[in-house]
Design an enzyme around this catalytic site. Structure first.
Site, PDB file in Angstrom:
ATOM      1  N   SER A 159       0.867  -1.181   0.000  1.00 43.17           N
ATOM      2  CA  SER A 159       0.000   0.000   0.000  1.00 43.17           C
ATOM      3  C   SER A 159       0.900   1.225   0.000  1.00 43.17           C
ATOM      4  CB  SER A 159      -0.846  -0.006   1.288  1.00 43.17           C
ATOM      5  OG  SER A 159      -1.407   1.258   1.547  1.00 43.17           O
ATOM      6  N   TYR A 172      -2.349  -0.169  10.650  1.00 42.08           N
ATOM      7  CA  TYR A 172      -2.264  -0.515   9.223  1.00 42.08           C
ATOM      8  C   TYR A 172      -0.895  -0.127   8.653  1.00 42.08           C
ATOM      9  CZ  TYR A 172      -3.713  -0.832   4.288  1.00 42.08           C
ATOM     10  OH  TYR A 172      -3.823  -1.170   2.953  1.00 42.08           O
TER      11      TYR A 172
HETATM   12  P1  NAD Z   1     -11.441  -6.147  -0.286  1.00 43.16           P
HETATM   13  O1  NAD Z   1     -12.000  -6.316   1.090  1.00 43.16           O
HETATM   14  O2  NAD Z   1     -12.368  -5.801  -1.393  1.00 43.16           O
HETATM   15  O3  NAD Z   1     -10.647  -7.458  -0.662  1.00 43.16           O
HETATM   16  C1  NAD Z   1     -10.007  -8.252   0.310  1.00 43.16           C
HETATM   17  C2  NAD Z   1     -10.558  -9.659   0.250  1.00 43.16           C
HETATM   18  O4  NAD Z   1      -9.888 -10.434   1.236  1.00 43.16           O
HETATM   19  C3  NAD Z   1     -12.056  -9.735   0.575  1.00 43.16           C
HETATM   20  O5  NAD Z   1     -12.704 -10.495  -0.437  1.00 43.16           O
HETATM   21  C4  NAD Z   1     -12.114 -10.432   1.929  1.00 43.16           C
HETATM   22  O6  NAD Z   1     -13.270 -11.252   2.076  1.00 43.16           O
HETATM   23  C5  NAD Z   1     -10.833 -11.253   1.902  1.00 43.16           C
HETATM   24  N1  NAD Z   1     -10.322 -11.543   3.232  1.00 43.16           N
HETATM   25  C6  NAD Z   1     -10.194 -10.675   4.278  1.00 43.16           C
HETATM   26  N2  NAD Z   1      -9.673 -11.307   5.324  1.00 43.16           N
HETATM   27  C7  NAD Z   1      -9.473 -12.594   4.936  1.00 43.16           C
HETATM   28  C8  NAD Z   1      -8.962 -13.735   5.607  1.00 43.16           C
HETATM   29  N3  NAD Z   1      -8.558 -13.676   6.895  1.00 43.16           N
HETATM   30  N4  NAD Z   1      -8.873 -14.895   4.921  1.00 43.16           N
HETATM   31  C9  NAD Z   1      -9.287 -14.971   3.628  1.00 43.16           C
HETATM   32  N5  NAD Z   1      -9.790 -13.929   2.952  1.00 43.16           N
HETATM   33  C10 NAD Z   1      -9.887 -12.748   3.610  1.00 43.16           C
HETATM   34  O7  NAD Z   1     -10.288  -5.054  -0.133  1.00 43.16           O
HETATM   35  P2  NAD Z   1      -9.163  -4.518  -1.153  1.00 43.16           P
HETATM   36  O8  NAD Z   1      -9.151  -3.050  -1.004  1.00 43.16           O
HETATM   37  O9  NAD Z   1      -9.285  -5.119  -2.489  1.00 43.16           O
HETATM   38  O10 NAD Z   1      -7.846  -5.063  -0.410  1.00 43.16           O
HETATM   39  C11 NAD Z   1      -6.915  -5.918  -1.020  1.00 43.16           C
HETATM   40  C12 NAD Z   1      -5.516  -5.499  -0.593  1.00 43.16           C
HETATM   41  O11 NAD Z   1      -5.264  -4.182  -1.084  1.00 43.16           O
HETATM   42  C13 NAD Z   1      -5.290  -5.447   0.918  1.00 43.16           C
HETATM   43  O12 NAD Z   1      -4.036  -6.014   1.225  1.00 43.16           O
HETATM   44  C14 NAD Z   1      -5.272  -3.952   1.206  1.00 43.16           C
HETATM   45  O13 NAD Z   1      -4.514  -3.643   2.342  1.00 43.16           O
HETATM   46  C15 NAD Z   1      -4.657  -3.420  -0.061  1.00 43.16           C
HETATM   47  N6  NAD Z   1      -4.886  -1.996  -0.344  1.00 43.16           N
HETATM   48  C16 NAD Z   1      -6.140  -1.494  -0.411  1.00 43.16           C
HETATM   49  C17 NAD Z   1      -6.317  -0.120  -0.638  1.00 43.16           C
HETATM   50  C18 NAD Z   1      -7.692   0.499  -0.701  1.00 43.16           C
HETATM   51  O14 NAD Z   1      -7.786   1.747  -0.648  1.00 43.16           O
HETATM   52  N7  NAD Z   1      -8.772  -0.270  -0.835  1.00 43.16           N
HETATM   53  C19 NAD Z   1      -5.204   0.699  -0.823  1.00 43.16           C
HETATM   54  C20 NAD Z   1      -3.928   0.145  -0.767  1.00 43.16           C
HETATM   55  C21 NAD Z   1      -3.767  -1.217  -0.532  1.00 43.16           C
END
Ligand code: NAD
Length: 282
Positions: A159, A172
């Protein structure tokens, strides 16, 4: 002597080819947001995909969209057993594993330290670090041998918070900084057989949730980041990215042809490291 790190033979490639033709990838948290965008893009590039995801509903959506082109494993990334099941599924369905994408994560909704009750802080730390850090390390441990067999690679989702402040609260931000250590150390330990890299995307409106102990299990980042203007004001490029915008770097890093010399890097695609010009449009 054949080089395991070379692209698999064309005969193994999916019909239609693609930049990842014939490769087998395992994506954690592939049910929504960025993980789902990676799954869709990997399939479009000819890869075989296995998903480890805890939400049954999201897995059902994936099945409706892709049928048996994706192997589904319902489970938790913090569990050794669930990771083992996911790797075994990928190996048995697709003959091996070329790419492990550690992606499932939790956010802390930018909660400031002094706003965190001590009880919530302790348990919230455990929940968030279990998924964001332990989940990555366990996934790496369990997938490493299969990746070694094929000269494959690991890619972790970090991130902007892995590199800069303001992308979350201290839980985080610390967890994503820890991810930099995971990449750096494992790239060293697993060389020359397995490349280990990360992608650091910026904010996007997804279903990203937070720790139960902080009352954040049922909130999604999409509720606090719905506004395009809000996302754009963080981006030097005046962009409000969606998850699909970030999928290409995962293709690049998974591809042996396109990144065979690349290991130990965090590919910062967040565009937040460069300050906005004072007169830039909001
Ligand atoms: P999201 O919640 O849409 O996707 C994450 C998925 O992981 C979900 O489908 C959830 O059900 C699954 N999940 C969560 N905990 C779990 C567990 N313990 N076991 C199995 N599955 C699990 O969110 P996203 O934004 O797509 O996040 C994906 C990655 O991107 C993360 O690592 C997040 O930190 C990173 N990220 C997100 C952002 C943002 O602004 N959304 C920015 C930078 C980085």
């Amino acid at each position: 002597m054949s080089d395991r790190r070379a692209t698999p033979h064309a005969a193994d490639a999916a019909p239609g080819g693609g930049r990842l033709a014939g490769l087998s990838a395992l994506v954690t948290g592939g049910g929504s947001g960025l993980g789902r965008a990676i799954v869709d893009r990997y399939l479009a590039e000819g890869a075989h995909v296995t998903v480890l995801e805890r939400s049954a509903d999201k897995l059902q959506d994936l099945t409706s969209a892709h049928g048996d082109r994706v192997q589904m494993v319902q489970g938790d990334v913090t569990s050794v057993r669930d990771n083992e099941t996911a790797v075994a599924t990928a190996v048995s369905a697709f003959g091996g594993l070329d790419t492990f994408v550690g992606n499932a994560g939790l956010w802390d909704f930018g909660r400031p330290l002094l706003d965190m009750p001590l009880a919530g802080l302790e348990q919230g730390f455990r929940e968030l670090f279990d998924v964001n850090v332990k989940g990555y390390i366990v996934g790496a441990r369990v997938s490493a041998e299969a990746l070694k067999d094929r000269g494959g690679s690991m890619i972790f989702t970090l991130s902007n918070a892995a590199l800069y402040p303001r992308g979350g609260g201290v839980l985080y931000t610390a967890s994503k900084h820890a991810g930099v250590g995971v990449v750096s150390q494992l790239a060293y330990e697993l060389a020359p057989d397995v490349r280990v890299n990360a992608v650091a995307p910026g904010g996007m409106s997804t279903d990203l949730r937070g720790p139960d102990a902080l009352g954040l299990r049922d909130r999604a980042i999409s509720e606090v980041l719905p506004a395009e203007a809000q996302l754009r004001q963080y981006s030097a490029l005046d962009l409000a990215p969606v998850a699909e915008d970030y999928a290409a770097p995962y293709v690049l890093l998974a591809s042996r042809d396109e990144s065979r010399t690349v290991t130990g890097i965090v590919f910062d695609v967040s565009a937040v490291g460069t300050p906005r010009r004072p007169n830039a449009p909001l």
